[in-house]
Design an enzyme around this catalytic site. Structure first.
Site, PDB file in Angstrom:
ATOM      1  N   ASN A  12       1.010  -1.351  -0.044  1.00  0.00           N
ATOM      2  CA  ASN A  12       0.212   0.128   0.145  1.00  0.00           C
ATOM      3  C   ASN A  12       0.980   1.211   0.029  1.00  0.00           C
ATOM      4  O   ASN A  12       1.782   1.579   1.071  1.00  0.00           O
ATOM      5  CB  ASN A  12      -0.943   0.242   1.445  1.00  0.00           C
ATOM      6  CG  ASN A  12      -1.745   1.149   1.351  1.00  0.00           C
ATOM      7  OD1 ASN A  12      -1.621   2.090   0.530  1.00  0.00           O
ATOM      8  ND2 ASN A  12      -2.483   1.171   2.370  1.00  0.00           N
ATOM      9  N   GLN A  14       0.352   4.159   0.421  1.00  0.00           N
ATOM     10  CA  GLN A  14       0.190   5.331   1.409  1.00  0.00           C
ATOM     11  C   GLN A  14       0.688   4.817   2.797  1.00  0.00           C
ATOM     12  O   GLN A  14       0.652   5.641   3.710  1.00  0.00           O
ATOM     13  CB  GLN A  14      -1.433   5.506   1.404  1.00  0.00           C
ATOM     14  CG  GLN A  14      -2.057   5.937   0.111  1.00  0.00           C
ATOM     15  CD  GLN A  14      -3.517   5.676  -0.038  1.00  0.00           C
ATOM     16  OE1 GLN A  14      -4.029   5.007   0.402  1.00  0.00           O
ATOM     17  NE2 GLN A  14      -4.067   6.836  -0.472  1.00  0.00           N
ATOM     18  N   CYS A  15       1.205   3.636   3.119  1.00  0.00           N
ATOM     19  CA  CYS A  15       1.777   3.150   4.222  1.00  0.00           C
ATOM     20  C   CYS A  15       3.293   3.367   4.265  1.00  0.00           C
ATOM     21  O   CYS A  15       3.999   2.940   3.602  1.00  0.00           O
ATOM     22  CB  CYS A  15       1.183   1.807   4.392  1.00  0.00           C
ATOM     23  SG  CYS A  15       1.947   1.175   5.833  1.00  0.00           S
ATOM     24  N   SER A  16       3.776   4.083   5.643  1.00  0.00           N
ATOM     25  CA  SER A  16       5.003   3.981   5.689  1.00  0.00           C
ATOM     26  C   SER A  16       5.805   2.958   5.301  1.00  0.00           C
ATOM     27  O   SER A  16       7.160   2.664   5.114  1.00  0.00           O
ATOM     28  CB  SER A  16       5.507   5.303   6.545  1.00  0.00           C
ATOM     29  OG  SER A  16       5.133   4.485   7.795  1.00  0.00           O
ATOM     30  N   ARG A  19       6.265   1.318   2.040  1.00  0.00           N
ATOM     31  CA  ARG A  19       6.999   2.052   1.271  1.00  0.00           C
ATOM     32  C   ARG A  19       8.429   1.838   1.817  1.00  0.00           C
ATOM     33  O   ARG A  19       9.352   1.307   0.711  1.00  0.00           O
ATOM     34  CB  ARG A  19       6.942   3.617   1.504  1.00  0.00           C
ATOM     35  CG  ARG A  19       5.505   4.095   0.577  1.00  0.00           C
ATOM     36  CD  ARG A  19       5.575   5.632   0.605  1.00  0.00           C
ATOM     37  NE  ARG A  19       5.798   6.350   1.951  1.00  0.00           N
ATOM     38  CZ  ARG A  19       4.966   6.696   2.663  1.00  0.00           C
ATOM     39  NH1 ARG A  19       3.444   6.423   2.386  1.00  0.00           N
ATOM     40  NH2 ARG A  19       5.247   7.519   3.708  1.00  0.00           N
TER      41      ARG A  19
END
Length: 134
Positions: A12, A14-16, A19
């Site tokens: 995802n 949007q998830c740190s 990433r």
């Protein structure tokens, strides 16, 4: 159909943690000698076949039902809403955002890891690959 080889990250953007995990995997492909498949699971939910492999590779299938091992697959807001792996898979298929993230599967070594609470288990997969452990 399950991938024949390589590593897959259920990601995802949007998830740190997701990433960070994706970056780690991307940067180590060559030295780790693996191909990387990145699946944005909200757009492409993992099929039941992949979820079953994930459970097997995590080694949680034989845990006591009283420990609710299927909750490991689910985001905190969905934990407690399933009473079996099958029910958890059904929740994920209906709303892929309920899958905890990021999950990484090494298809060659038949191991998987969750990048929470930190990405150390994913780092271990990369380190084993770099060391040539298959």
């Amino acid at each position: 159909m399950l991938p024949a080889s390589g590593i897959t990250i259920y990601h995802n953007p949007q998830c740190s943690k997701s990433r960070s995990s994706a970056k780690l995997l991307e940067e180590n492909q060559e030295v780790g000698n693996y191909t990387l498949e990145t699946v944005k699971y909200k757009a492409t939910p993992p099929p039941v076949e992949v979820l079953n492999a994930l459970v097997d590779y995590l080694g949680i299938r034989d845990q006591e039902p009283s420990q609710r091992p299927w909750d490991y697959l689910l985001r905190p807001e969905a934990q407690g809403k399933a009473a079996s792996f099958e029910e958890a898979f059904d929740l994920i298929s209906k709303d892929p955002a309920l899958l905890e993230r990021p999950f990484v599967i090494d298809w060659d070594r038949k191991v998987a890891a969750l990048g929470r609470p930190d990405i150390s288990k994913i780092q271990s997969i990369v380190d084993d690959r770099k060391a040539g452990k298959l």
